[in-house]
Design a protein around this motif. Structure first.
Motif, PDB file in Angstrom:
ATOM      1  N   GLU A   1      19.412   2.786 -25.916  1.00  0.00           N
ATOM      2  CA  GLU A   1      19.999   1.961 -26.978  1.00  0.00           C
ATOM      3  C   GLU A   1      19.700   2.598 -28.328  1.00  0.00           C
ATOM      4  O   GLU A   1      18.538   2.765 -28.707  1.00  0.00           O
ATOM      5  CB  GLU A   1      19.419   0.545 -26.944  1.00  0.00           C
ATOM      6  CG  GLU A   1      19.859  -0.285 -25.764  1.00  0.00           C
ATOM      7  CD  GLU A   1      21.260  -0.838 -25.901  1.00  0.00           C
ATOM      8  OE1 GLU A   1      21.856  -0.752 -27.000  1.00  0.00           O
ATOM      9  OE2 GLU A   1      21.778  -1.351 -24.897  1.00  0.00           O
TER      10      GLU A   1
ATOM     11  N   GLU B   1      24.011   4.018 -34.143  1.00  0.00           N
ATOM     12  CA  GLU B   1      22.691   3.502 -34.535  1.00  0.00           C
ATOM     13  C   GLU B   1      21.625   4.594 -34.460  1.00  0.00           C
ATOM     14  O   GLU B   1      20.704   4.623 -35.275  1.00  0.00           O
ATOM     15  CB  GLU B   1      22.302   2.303 -33.668  1.00  0.00           C
ATOM     16  CG  GLU B   1      23.166   1.084 -33.889  1.00  0.00           C
ATOM     17  CD  GLU B   1      23.053   0.487 -35.290  1.00  0.00           C
ATOM     18  OE1 GLU B   1      22.115   0.830 -36.051  1.00  0.00           O
ATOM     19  OE2 GLU B   1      23.912  -0.341 -35.634  1.00  0.00           O
ATOM     20  N   TYR B   2      21.733   5.497 -33.488  1.00  0.00           N
ATOM     21  CA  TYR B   2      20.844   6.662 -33.476  1.00  0.00           C
ATOM     22  C   TYR B   2      21.051   7.450 -34.770  1.00  0.00           C
ATOM     23  O   TYR B   2      20.098   7.903 -35.407  1.00  0.00           O
ATOM     24  CB  TYR B   2      21.116   7.568 -32.276  1.00  0.00           C
ATOM     25  CG  TYR B   2      20.314   7.246 -31.046  1.00  0.00           C
ATOM     26  CD1 TYR B   2      18.922   7.360 -31.039  1.00  0.00           C
ATOM     27  CD2 TYR B   2      20.933   6.849 -29.877  1.00  0.00           C
ATOM     28  CE1 TYR B   2      18.183   7.075 -29.903  1.00  0.00           C
ATOM     29  CE2 TYR B   2      20.201   6.566 -28.729  1.00  0.00           C
ATOM     30  CZ  TYR B   2      18.826   6.683 -28.757  1.00  0.00           C
ATOM     31  OH  TYR B   2      18.093   6.396 -27.622  1.00  0.00           O
TER      32      TYR B   2
ATOM     33  N   ARG C   1      19.351   5.896 -37.753  1.00  0.00           N
ATOM     34  CA  ARG C   1      17.904   6.133 -37.724  1.00  0.00           C
ATOM     35  C   ARG C   1      17.566   7.576 -38.091  1.00  0.00           C
ATOM     36  O   ARG C   1      16.601   7.836 -38.816  1.00  0.00           O
ATOM     37  CB  ARG C   1      17.351   5.778 -36.350  1.00  0.00           C
ATOM     38  CG  ARG C   1      17.383   4.268 -36.102  1.00  0.00           C
ATOM     39  CD  ARG C   1      17.042   3.860 -34.696  1.00  0.00           C
ATOM     40  NE  ARG C   1      15.890   4.543 -34.163  1.00  0.00           N
ATOM     41  CZ  ARG C   1      15.707   4.768 -32.855  1.00  0.00           C
ATOM     42  NH1 ARG C   1      16.617   4.372 -31.980  1.00  0.00           N
ATOM     43  NH2 ARG C   1      14.635   5.375 -32.425  1.00  0.00           N
TER      44      ARG C   1
ATOM     45  N   GLU D   1      15.275   8.763 -41.304  1.00  0.00           N
ATOM     46  CA  GLU D   1      14.067   9.549 -41.078  1.00  0.00           C
ATOM     47  C   GLU D   1      14.200  10.985 -41.585  1.00  0.00           C
ATOM     48  O   GLU D   1      13.259  11.776 -41.451  1.00  0.00           O
ATOM     49  CB  GLU D   1      13.709   9.548 -39.588  1.00  0.00           C
ATOM     50  CG  GLU D   1      13.324   8.175 -39.069  1.00  0.00           C
ATOM     51  CD  GLU D   1      13.012   8.157 -37.590  1.00  0.00           C
ATOM     52  OE1 GLU D   1      12.691   9.228 -37.024  1.00  0.00           O
ATOM     53  OE2 GLU D   1      13.090   7.064 -36.984  1.00  0.00           O
TER      54      GLU D   1
ATOM     55  N   SER E   1      19.785   1.533 -31.273  1.00  0.00           N
ATOM     56  CA  SER E   1      19.092   0.726 -32.271  1.00  0.00           C
ATOM     57  C   SER E   1      17.587   0.634 -32.036  1.00  0.00           C
ATOM     58  O   SER E   1      16.856   0.267 -32.944  1.00  0.00           O
ATOM     59  CB  SER E   1      19.674  -0.693 -32.307  1.00  0.00           C
ATOM     60  OG  SER E   1      19.509  -1.313 -31.045  1.00  0.00           O
ATOM     61  N   ARG E   2      17.112   1.003 -30.821  1.00  0.00           N
ATOM     62  CA  ARG E   2      15.690   0.787 -30.568  1.00  0.00           C
ATOM     63  C   ARG E   2      14.994   1.844 -29.715  1.00  0.00           C
ATOM     64  O   ARG E   2      13.793   1.999 -29.796  1.00  0.00           O
ATOM     65  CB  ARG E   2      15.473  -0.572 -29.929  1.00  0.00           C
ATOM     66  CG  ARG E   2      16.052  -0.685 -28.536  1.00  0.00           C
ATOM     67  CD  ARG E   2      15.606  -1.955 -27.821  1.00  0.00           C
ATOM     68  NE  ARG E   2      16.042  -1.899 -26.459  1.00  0.00           N
ATOM     69  CZ  ARG E   2      17.060  -2.580 -25.968  1.00  0.00           C
ATOM     70  NH1 ARG E   2      17.725  -3.396 -26.742  1.00  0.00           N
ATOM     71  NH2 ARG E   2      17.399  -2.464 -24.704  1.00  0.00           N
ATOM     72  N   ASP E   3      15.718   2.563 -28.875  1.00  0.00           N
ATOM     73  CA  ASP E   3      15.056   3.478 -27.952  1.00  0.00           C
ATOM     74  C   ASP E   3      14.750   4.824 -28.605  1.00  0.00           C
ATOM     75  O   ASP E   3      15.362   5.206 -29.606  1.00  0.00           O
ATOM     76  CB  ASP E   3      15.906   3.667 -26.693  1.00  0.00           C
ATOM     77  CG  ASP E   3      15.914   2.425 -25.813  1.00  0.00           C
ATOM     78  OD1 ASP E   3      14.918   1.689 -25.824  1.00  0.00           O
ATOM     79  OD2 ASP E   3      16.922   2.193 -25.121  1.00  0.00           O
ATOM     80  N   SER E   4      13.826   5.529 -28.000  1.00  0.00           N
ATOM     81  CA  SER E   4      13.385   6.812 -28.538  1.00  0.00           C
ATOM     82  C   SER E   4      14.506   7.836 -28.486  1.00  0.00           C
ATOM     83  O   SER E   4      15.449   7.716 -27.693  1.00  0.00           O
ATOM     84  CB  SER E   4      12.184   7.333 -27.748  1.00  0.00           C
ATOM     85  OG  SER E   4      12.591   7.716 -26.446  1.00  0.00           O
TER      86      SER E   4
END
Length: 140
Positions: A43, A63-64, A67, A71, A45-48
């Protein structure tokens, strides 16, 4: 690689799971959860970022990308790693360019980078689908 694009909540994930069941055997612990009898899904929005390198489905590439931009990491490097390490992945991504252009420069950058990423992935994907109202149209 298979790319599925479309608006939010149009059935992209359900279609990705359907394609995975047809195309890929359930033989790898990295992509299949035996307890829940379902595919592991990375996912956005939340997974590594590492999860995207081994799961059969990446859900929410946009969403990746959000992020990665926050970052200060390279989106191109991430996509290149996915292509090399997970060449048979099924990727879903929202189409972000069909609405109002955001006033926030960061949101505009995210939208543009996500669109360009989808263009690049579409060029190298074996199949590309567009989802509308739960109906998939193969466009490549």
């Amino acid at each position: 690689m298979i790319l599925i694009v479309g608006g939010a909540w149009q059935g992209k994930l359900a279609f990705a799971v359907e394609l995975a069941k047809k195309a890929y055997p359930l033989d790898s612990p990295a992509c299949y959860n035996e307890k829940r009898e379902e595919y592991e899904i990375a996912e956005g929005s939340r997974d590594s970022f590492e999860a995207a390198m081994k799961c059969r489905i990446i859900h929410g590439l946009h969403e990746y990308i959000r992020r990665l931009l926050k970052e200060g990491k390279s989106v191109d490097d991430f996509l290149s790693a996915v292509r090399q390490q997970n060449p048979h992945v099924i990727i879903t991504s929202n189409e972000l360019g069909c609405g109002i252009v955001p006033m926030d420069p960061g949101e505009r950058e995210w939208r543009e980078v996500s669109g360009r990423a989808s263009v690049g992935l579409a060029r190298t994907s074996e199949e590309v689908y567009r989802m509308v109202c739960g109906i998939a149209s193969r466009i490549k």
